[in-house]
Design a protein around this motif. Structure first.
Motif, mmCIF file in Angstrom:
data_model
loop_
_atom_site.group_PDB
_atom_site.id
_atom_site.type_symbol
_atom_site.label_atom_id
_atom_site.label_comp_id
_atom_site.label_asym_id
_atom_site.label_seq_id
_atom_site.Cartn_x
_atom_site.Cartn_y
_atom_site.Cartn_z
ATOM 1 N N THR A 148 0.831 -1.203 0.000
ATOM 2 C CA THR A 148 0.000 0.000 0.000
ATOM 3 C C THR A 148 0.868 1.255 0.000
ATOM 4 O O THR A 148 2.066 1.210 0.287
ATOM 5 C CB THR A 148 -0.931 0.051 1.233
ATOM 6 O OG1 THR A 148 -0.122 0.091 2.425
ATOM 7 C CG2 THR A 148 -1.850 -1.162 1.282
ATOM 8 N N ASP A 180 0.626 0.814 -11.744
ATOM 9 C CA ASP A 180 -0.138 1.945 -11.218
ATOM 10 C C ASP A 180 0.668 3.231 -11.309
ATOM 11 O O ASP A 180 1.893 3.231 -11.167
ATOM 12 C CB ASP A 180 -0.529 1.706 -9.758
ATOM 13 C CG ASP A 180 -1.664 0.703 -9.600
ATOM 14 O OD1 ASP A 180 -2.315 0.369 -10.608
ATOM 15 O OD2 ASP A 180 -1.902 0.261 -8.458
ATOM 16 N N PHE A 222 0.665 7.300 -9.818
ATOM 17 C CA PHE A 222 0.154 8.278 -8.863
ATOM 18 C C PHE A 222 0.833 9.618 -9.141
ATOM 19 O O PHE A 222 2.061 9.700 -9.152
ATOM 20 C CB PHE A 222 0.431 7.845 -7.418
ATOM 21 C CG PHE A 222 -0.358 6.647 -6.985
ATOM 22 C CD1 PHE A 222 -1.572 6.793 -6.319
ATOM 23 C CD2 PHE A 222 0.100 5.365 -7.260
ATOM 24 C CE1 PHE A 222 -2.301 5.682 -5.930
ATOM 25 C CE2 PHE A 222 -0.628 4.251 -6.873
ATOM 26 C CZ PHE A 222 -1.833 4.411 -6.203
ATOM 27 N N GLN A 249 -10.301 11.125 -6.363
ATOM 28 C CA GLN A 249 -9.424 10.102 -6.931
ATOM 29 C C GLN A 249 -7.970 10.532 -6.793
ATOM 30 O O GLN A 249 -7.623 11.674 -7.089
ATOM 31 C CB GLN A 249 -9.770 9.891 -8.406
ATOM 32 C CG GLN A 249 -9.110 8.690 -9.040
ATOM 33 C CD GLN A 249 -9.704 8.404 -10.411
ATOM 34 O OE1 GLN A 249 -9.915 9.298 -11.203
ATOM 35 N NE2 GLN A 249 -9.976 7.138 -10.688
ATOM 36 N N TYR A 250 -7.128 9.606 -6.356
ATOM 37 C CA TYR A 250 -5.706 9.899 -6.183
ATOM 38 C C TYR A 250 -4.832 9.070 -7.120
ATOM 39 O O TYR A 250 -3.732 9.486 -7.465
ATOM 40 C CB TYR A 250 -5.286 9.657 -4.732
ATOM 41 C CG TYR A 250 -5.914 10.638 -3.773
ATOM 42 C CD1 TYR A 250 -5.362 11.888 -3.571
ATOM 43 C CD2 TYR A 250 -7.087 10.326 -3.074
ATOM 44 C CE1 TYR A 250 -5.936 12.808 -2.693
ATOM 45 C CE2 TYR A 250 -7.673 11.228 -2.196
ATOM 46 C CZ TYR A 250 -7.090 12.469 -2.014
ATOM 47 O OH TYR A 250 -7.667 13.375 -1.155
ATOM 48 N N LYS A 251 -5.301 7.913 -7.508
ATOM 49 C CA LYS A 251 -4.574 7.119 -8.504
ATOM 50 C C LYS A 251 -4.891 7.675 -9.882
ATOM 51 O O LYS A 251 -6.033 8.027 -10.172
ATOM 52 C CB LYS A 251 -4.996 5.648 -8.416
ATOM 53 C CG LYS A 251 -4.213 4.703 -9.304
ATOM 54 C CD LYS A 251 -4.735 3.276 -9.219
ATOM 55 C CE LYS A 251 -4.565 2.683 -7.842
ATOM 56 N NZ LYS A 251 -4.946 1.242 -7.795
ATOM 57 N N ASN A 308 -8.514 11.082 3.185
ATOM 58 C CA ASN A 308 -9.683 10.253 2.863
ATOM 59 C C ASN A 308 -11.003 10.937 3.209
ATOM 60 O O ASN A 308 -12.063 10.318 3.125
ATOM 61 C CB ASN A 308 -9.591 8.883 3.551
ATOM 62 C CG ASN A 308 -9.545 8.986 5.064
ATOM 63 O OD1 ASN A 308 -9.923 10.003 5.660
ATOM 64 N ND2 ASN A 308 -9.068 7.931 5.723
ATOM 65 N N ASN A 347 -5.460 8.864 3.106
ATOM 66 C CA ASN A 347 -5.975 7.959 2.084
ATOM 67 C C ASN A 347 -4.949 6.879 1.760
ATOM 68 O O ASN A 347 -3.890 7.157 1.211
ATOM 69 C CB ASN A 347 -6.311 8.746 0.808
ATOM 70 C CG ASN A 347 -6.703 7.833 -0.337
ATOM 71 O OD1 ASN A 347 -7.667 7.085 -0.237
ATOM 72 N ND2 ASN A 347 -5.951 7.897 -1.421
ATOM 73 N N LYS A 348 -5.275 5.642 2.113
ATOM 74 C CA LYS A 348 -4.382 4.507 1.840
ATOM 75 C C LYS A 348 -4.895 3.764 0.615
ATOM 76 O O LYS A 348 -6.084 3.485 0.493
ATOM 77 C CB LYS A 348 -4.321 3.568 3.048
ATOM 78 C CG LYS A 348 -3.398 2.377 2.841
ATOM 79 C CD LYS A 348 -3.323 1.475 4.069
ATOM 80 C CE LYS A 348 -2.417 2.057 5.127
ATOM 81 N NZ LYS A 348 -2.134 1.055 6.197
ATOM 82 N N GLU A 349 -3.979 3.449 -0.299
ATOM 83 C CA GLU A 349 -4.326 2.765 -1.548
ATOM 84 C C GLU A 349 -3.490 1.498 -1.688
ATOM 85 O O GLU A 349 -2.289 1.509 -1.416
ATOM 86 C CB GLU A 349 -4.004 3.664 -2.752
ATOM 87 C CG GLU A 349 -4.711 4.997 -2.755
ATOM 88 C CD GLU A 349 -5.814 5.065 -3.798
ATOM 89 O OE1 GLU A 349 -6.117 4.014 -4.410
ATOM 90 O OE2 GLU A 349 -6.348 6.161 -3.980
ATOM 91 N N THR A 350 -4.135 0.425 -2.131
ATOM 92 C CA THR A 350 -3.373 -0.744 -2.560
ATOM 93 C C THR A 350 -2.707 -0.413 -3.892
ATOM 94 O O THR A 350 -3.334 0.183 -4.765
ATOM 95 C CB THR A 350 -4.290 -1.965 -2.716
ATOM 96 O OG1 THR A 350 -4.902 -2.250 -1.463
ATOM 97 C CG2 THR A 350 -3.502 -3.178 -3.170
ATOM 98 N N ALA A 351 -1.443 -0.765 -4.024
ATOM 99 C CA ALA A 351 -0.696 -0.428 -5.233
ATOM 100 C C ALA A 351 -0.191 -1.687 -5.914
ATOM 101 O O ALA A 351 0.286 -2.615 -5.248
ATOM 102 C CB ALA A 351 0.480 0.483 -4.885
#
Length: 325
Positions: free
Chosen positions: A134, A170, A172, A232-234, A140, A162-166
């Protein structure tokens, strides 16, 4: 003067408390003197770590010397008029064997005022990711400075981040002011403004080999943070084969992904800029005029503005990040 050609530079290795082995095992770069290589700087005009040419007639020359000597021939007329003798981009690989500190970078205005420096807008491309890895990018929920400080002072800052699985592939985009961190298990290519200014917000109470915690920049960060919440962050993009795909465009750089299983020609005559290739997969032969340069995963190539047309010849395929101003 020697005629300009595509440049490779000597890798600058950086020991980091959170560094690991993937720069050696995945990218094939030997950093044997360092116990924990967390970063490599591949193309850098940062005054403390200026890149040095490692190929061709100009081997041993620094990027700063090239720029002072060749000016717009190296970077393009518009780029030279804007940045002068400061090379505007910094290219890195980052291997996180542990979470990096939670941090933020100032924008141009704040960085100029405080440090006489550029700000730091950047992008990440995930080259390889451990399962479940992540990262943190932004908030978030809607936040203001008061709410941020309340969470920070209570030790619950991560509640609002905001935590995202990467996963591999991908992208960013991180404009200056966005709170962020790279998480454990990620190997990343980073393209950023030429700046080494980081405000460290939280470092998980880690200590170095002497038992010392790293410095935090709590007060400095407050004026740098973008407290806005975004949907959206990705960075979404179509993962197309055999055609360029634009993934980031901003005032500081444009980056395309070229994921090709076949050879391709590129025409840069309309850009008025240098072009950088970051090879993140496979290999190719870069043909320019009557000359050739072999490029492999982990190589970063600086194409001077005077080279307007190239062909990328491959039998096995490649994936590169193609960036310019």
């Amino acid at each position: 003067m020697a005629k300009l050609y595509p440049f490779k530079f000597k890798t600058i290795f950086k020991d980091k408390i959170w560094g690991g082995e993937k720069i050696r095992t995945y990218l094939g770069k030997d950093f044997s003197p360092l116990p924990n290589c967390g970063e490599t700087w591949e193309i850098s005009g940062v005054k403390s770590d200026v890149s040095v040419v490692k190929n061709g007639e100009l081997e041993g020359q620094s990027l700063a010397t090239l720029l002072e000597t060749y000016k717009e021939e190296l970077v393009g007329k518009a780029v030279y008029e804007r940045f002068g003798n400061e090379f505007p981009l910094l290219i890195k690989f980052i291997d996180a064997n542990d979470d990096l500190s939670i941090q933020v970078h100032p924008d141009d205005e704040l960085a100029r005022k405080r440090h006489n420096s550029f700000g730091k807008t950047e992008m990440w491309y995930v080259i390889e990711a451990d399962p479940g890895a992540t990262l943190i990018s932004g908030f978030n929920q809607p936040v203001d400075e008061a709410k941020y400080l309340e969470k920070f002072n209570s030790g619950r800052l991560t509640d609002i981040l905001n935590k995202e699985t990467a996963e591999a592939g991908d992208v960013f985009f991180l404009p200056a002011g966005r709170v962020h961190t790279i998480g454990k298990g990620l190997l990343i290519a980073e393209i950023q403004q030429t700046s080494d200014i980081t405000y460290r917000i939280y470092d998980f109470d880690r200590v170095d080999d002497k038992g010392n915690k790293r410095e935090l920049h709590t007060e400095e960060a407050l004026a740098a943070i973008d407290y806005n919440f975004y949907d959206q962050y990705k960075s979404p993009y179509d993962k197309k084969k055999n055609e360029p795909v634009e993934v980031v465009t901003c005032p500081y750089f444009t980056t395309n992904i070229l994921d090709f299983s076949q050879s391709v020609s590129r025409d840069y005559s309309s850009h008025d800029s240098f072009v950088i290739h970051v090879c993140v997969q496979g290999s190719y032969t870069l043909n320019y005029g009557d000359e050739k340069l072999n490029v492999h995963m982990g190589d970063c190539i600086l194409l001077p503005a005077t080279i307007e047309k190239v062909s990328l010849e491959t039998s096995s395929g490649f994936k590169i990040l193609e960036s310019y101003i």
